[in-house]
Enzyme design. Sequence first.
Site, PDB file in Angstrom:
ATOM      1  N   SER A 135       0.934  -1.063  -0.088  1.00  0.00           N
ATOM      2  CA  SER A 135      -0.046  -0.006  -0.048  1.00  0.00           C
ATOM      3  C   SER A 135       0.945   1.138   0.016  1.00  0.00           C
ATOM      4  O   SER A 135       1.774   1.494   0.750  1.00  0.00           O
ATOM      5  CB  SER A 135      -1.034  -0.004   1.138  1.00  0.00           C
ATOM      6  OG  SER A 135      -1.782   1.052   1.177  1.00  0.00           O
ATOM      7  N   LYS A 161      -0.904  -0.810  -4.487  1.00  0.00           N
ATOM      8  CA  LYS A 161      -2.229  -0.258  -4.135  1.00  0.00           C
ATOM      9  C   LYS A 161      -1.744   1.178  -3.963  1.00  0.00           C
ATOM     10  O   LYS A 161      -0.763   1.494  -3.192  1.00  0.00           O
ATOM     11  CB  LYS A 161      -2.851  -0.855  -2.869  1.00  0.00           C
ATOM     12  CG  LYS A 161      -3.659   0.084  -2.128  1.00  0.00           C
ATOM     13  CD  LYS A 161      -4.584  -0.752  -1.067  1.00  0.00           C
ATOM     14  CE  LYS A 161      -4.734   0.024   0.195  1.00  0.00           C
ATOM     15  NZ  LYS A 161      -5.573  -0.866   1.176  1.00  0.00           N
ATOM     16  N   LEU A 162      -2.342   2.116  -4.661  1.00  0.00           N
ATOM     17  CA  LEU A 162      -2.244   3.568  -4.680  1.00  0.00           C
ATOM     18  C   LEU A 162      -3.349   4.097  -3.533  1.00  0.00           C
ATOM     19  O   LEU A 162      -4.494   3.769  -4.009  1.00  0.00           O
ATOM     20  CB  LEU A 162      -2.183   4.278  -5.935  1.00  0.00           C
ATOM     21  CG  LEU A 162      -0.978   3.795  -6.994  1.00  0.00           C
ATOM     22  CD1 LEU A 162      -1.377   4.627  -8.360  1.00  0.00           C
ATOM     23  CD2 LEU A 162       0.325   3.814  -6.644  1.00  0.00           C
ATOM     24  N   LYS A 163      -2.873   4.986  -2.620  1.00  0.00           N
ATOM     25  CA  LYS A 163      -4.020   5.650  -1.877  1.00  0.00           C
ATOM     26  C   LYS A 163      -4.257   6.812  -2.790  1.00  0.00           C
ATOM     27  O   LYS A 163      -3.419   7.644  -3.194  1.00  0.00           O
ATOM     28  CB  LYS A 163      -3.292   6.190  -0.604  1.00  0.00           C
ATOM     29  CG  LYS A 163      -2.845   5.082   0.415  1.00  0.00           C
ATOM     30  CD  LYS A 163      -4.477   4.601   0.898  1.00  0.00           C
ATOM     31  CE  LYS A 163      -4.080   3.581   2.201  1.00  0.00           C
ATOM     32  NZ  LYS A 163      -5.432   3.213   2.740  1.00  0.00           N
ATOM     33  N   ASP A 189      -7.078   3.122  -3.424  1.00  0.00           N
ATOM     34  CA  ASP A 189      -7.917   3.067  -1.975  1.00  0.00           C
ATOM     35  C   ASP A 189      -8.127   4.467  -1.771  1.00  0.00           C
ATOM     36  O   ASP A 189      -7.120   5.283  -1.625  1.00  0.00           O
ATOM     37  CB  ASP A 189      -6.959   2.441  -0.954  1.00  0.00           C
ATOM     38  CG  ASP A 189      -7.988   2.303   0.312  1.00  0.00           C
ATOM     39  OD1 ASP A 189      -9.149   2.656   0.264  1.00  0.00           O
ATOM     40  OD2 ASP A 189      -7.277   1.888   1.198  1.00  0.00           O
ATOM     41  N   ASN A 191     -10.250   5.456   0.844  1.00  0.00           N
ATOM     42  CA  ASN A 191     -10.740   5.618   2.211  1.00  0.00           C
ATOM     43  C   ASN A 191     -11.645   6.554   2.311  1.00  0.00           C
ATOM     44  O   ASN A 191     -11.566   7.884   3.173  1.00  0.00           O
ATOM     45  CB  ASN A 191      -9.443   6.183   2.961  1.00  0.00           C
ATOM     46  CG  ASN A 191      -8.569   4.934   3.226  1.00  0.00           C
ATOM     47  OD1 ASN A 191      -7.351   5.017   2.684  1.00  0.00           O
ATOM     48  ND2 ASN A 191      -8.928   3.967   3.942  1.00  0.00           N
ATOM     49  N   GLU A 214     -11.055   0.717  -3.999  1.00  0.00           N
ATOM     50  CA  GLU A 214     -11.325   0.504  -2.538  1.00  0.00           C
ATOM     51  C   GLU A 214     -12.125   1.705  -1.752  1.00  0.00           C
ATOM     52  O   GLU A 214     -11.816   2.657  -1.909  1.00  0.00           O
ATOM     53  CB  GLU A 214     -10.178   0.074  -1.768  1.00  0.00           C
ATOM     54  CG  GLU A 214     -10.121  -0.587  -0.399  1.00  0.00           C
ATOM     55  CD  GLU A 214      -8.915  -0.961   0.183  1.00  0.00           C
ATOM     56  OE1 GLU A 214      -7.948  -1.073  -0.381  1.00  0.00           O
ATOM     57  OE2 GLU A 214      -9.034  -1.104   1.335  1.00  0.00           O
ATOM     58  N   ASP A 239     -13.991  -1.687   2.240  1.00  0.00           N
ATOM     59  CA  ASP A 239     -13.159  -1.858   3.337  1.00  0.00           C
ATOM     60  C   ASP A 239     -13.866  -1.487   4.979  1.00  0.00           C
ATOM     61  O   ASP A 239     -14.570  -2.224   5.233  1.00  0.00           O
ATOM     62  CB  ASP A 239     -11.868  -1.077   3.157  1.00  0.00           C
ATOM     63  CG  ASP A 239     -10.915  -0.897   4.340  1.00  0.00           C
ATOM     64  OD1 ASP A 239     -11.234  -1.570   5.489  1.00  0.00           O
ATOM     65  OD2 ASP A 239      -9.830  -0.469   4.272  1.00  0.00           O
ATOM     66  N   LYS A 263     -10.349  -7.138   7.191  1.00  0.00           N
ATOM     67  CA  LYS A 263      -9.376  -6.906   7.917  1.00  0.00           C
ATOM     68  C   LYS A 263      -9.749  -7.423   9.428  1.00  0.00           C
ATOM     69  O   LYS A 263     -10.940  -6.865  10.012  1.00  0.00           O
ATOM     70  CB  LYS A 263      -9.243  -5.304   8.180  1.00  0.00           C
ATOM     71  CG  LYS A 263      -8.276  -4.627   7.132  1.00  0.00           C
ATOM     72  CD  LYS A 263      -8.470  -3.248   7.328  1.00  0.00           C
ATOM     73  CE  LYS A 263      -7.730  -2.501   6.208  1.00  0.00           C
ATOM     74  NZ  LYS A 263      -8.035  -0.974   6.315  1.00  0.00           N
ATOM     75  N   GLY A 291      -4.507  -4.553   5.729  1.00  0.00           N
ATOM     76  CA  GLY A 291      -3.748  -4.366   6.858  1.00  0.00           C
ATOM     77  C   GLY A 291      -3.806  -3.082   7.560  1.00  0.00           C
ATOM     78  O   GLY A 291      -4.553  -2.301   6.800  1.00  0.00           O
TER      79      GLY A 291
HETATM   80  O1  OSB Z   1      -7.417   1.484   4.126  1.00  0.00           O
HETATM   81  O2  OSB Z   1      -6.364  -0.110   3.858  1.00  0.00           O
HETATM   82  C1  OSB Z   1      -6.481   0.953   4.463  1.00  0.00           C
HETATM   83  C2  OSB Z   1      -3.558   1.610   6.935  1.00  0.00           C
HETATM   84  C3  OSB Z   1      -4.364   2.176   7.957  1.00  0.00           C
HETATM   85  C4  OSB Z   1      -5.586   2.288   7.843  1.00  0.00           C
HETATM   86  C5  OSB Z   1      -6.297   2.122   6.907  1.00  0.00           C
HETATM   87  C6  OSB Z   1      -5.659   1.423   5.570  1.00  0.00           C
HETATM   88  C7  OSB Z   1      -4.436   1.334   5.897  1.00  0.00           C
HETATM   89  C8  OSB Z   1      -3.514   0.518   4.731  1.00  0.00           C
HETATM   90  C9  OSB Z   1      -2.164  -0.172   5.294  1.00  0.00           C
HETATM   91  O3  OSB Z   1      -3.819   0.702   3.559  1.00  0.00           O
HETATM   92  C10 OSB Z   1      -1.974  -1.225   4.735  1.00  0.00           C
HETATM   93  C11 OSB Z   1      -0.914  -2.091   5.057  1.00  0.00           C
HETATM   94  O4  OSB Z   1      -0.904  -2.184   6.638  1.00  0.00           O
HETATM   95  O5  OSB Z   1      -0.044  -2.518   4.857  1.00  0.00           O
HETATM   96 MG    MG Z   2      -8.700   0.640   2.778  1.00  0.00          MG
END
Ligand code: OSB
Ligand code: MG
Length: 368
Positions: A135, A161-163, A189, A191, A214, A239, A263, A291
């Site tokens: 990520s 995976k790109l935020k 992702d 969020n 995501e 998620d 998760k 994660g």
């Molecule tokens: O949205 O997946 C998420 C970390 C903290 C809170 C939310 C997310 C994440 C990650 C981390 O994307 C992924 C990782 O632990 O490798």
């Molecule tokens: Mg996520």
Amino acid sequence: MKLEGLELRRVAMPLVSPFRTSFGTQTAKDILLVKAVTADAEGWGECVTLPTPIYSPEYTDGAVDVIRRMITPELAGVELAGAHMIGERLEKFKGHRMAKAAVEMAVLDAELRAAGRSFARELGAVHERVPCGVSVGIMDEIPQLLDAVDEYLDEGYVRIKLKIEPGWDVDVVRAVRERIGDDVQLQVDANTAYTLSDAQHLARLDEFGLLLIEQPLEEDDVLGHADLARQLSTPICLDESITSAQTTAAAIRLGATSIVNIKPGRVGGYLEARRIHDVSKASGVPVWCGGMVESGLGRAANIALAALPGFTLPGDVSASDRFYRTDLTEPFVMKDGHLTVPQAPGLGVAPIPEILDELTTWTEWVPM
Ligand code: OSB
Ligand code: MG
């Protein structure tokens, strides 16, 4: 099995580099650990709360409070046939799934260590190693991101995976896709950073062959995700909205999610995570293991979970050094883009005492 008490502990772990998402930037982790003590064994749980409720409604001080004042008294004096009794026993308390998950994980680890059985065996793992995704956080400039992506691919990660967030999306994905070529698995992702009115904008991501997008919309907007899914060719993967096997079944039926990020912390533990895997698999919906920037403890359990048969996409299951220069446990080291599933009893790993002591900022013994 009878619990003698829980030791709560907070450890401060610096990150190798800041990790920025649409909800904030993390530079260090303040991790709450739970050690379950029974007459026969000790077990470790890791709570995945953040310090503030910006990813989920839970937060670390809240988890300490609910474990100390509600969960522990509820389990005190109870003769537990095993960790699988905990979920039902704690059902009377609404929510607080991350706190419950940490306690269940600790008790399950103690139970399995005493029984000589691994998390992998207990959960039903069918693979000896799992592929690693990574990520990648939001950055100031695209060139900086491209360098980071290059480096991860050189290390062997098989999926990127790109935020994303408004202003850091279409151009960024185009640049990364051009750099890495069409064959590398790529996903994004958000969020919860978008609204349904962004549908046309998000449809511009369709041309980049993403595995999934995501959680584009807010946690409660399951119906909005179903509407959005009809306007995108990129599959939607929930998620934040996935909190239980029940919400998973509903989201799948509504057409709000065609892939599920599991998760364990968010859903109340590894046993509920397995049920979500089962529900999804029965519906033909692929799952992958998310994660929460775990230490080696949570990482070990996530790797075991990711080895179940329905986990057909690479997870956010990365090597220890993705986030930490020094892990709490023996570090997880990637080989050929994979991590080996621990097979020793329980988690198969434990904190290294000197490292644990050095990083600990607080402890409290909560007797049963
Ligand atoms: O949205 O997946 C998420 C970390 C903290 C809170 C939310 C997310 C994440 C990650 C981390 O994307 C992924 C990782 O632990 O490798
Ligand atoms: Mg996520």
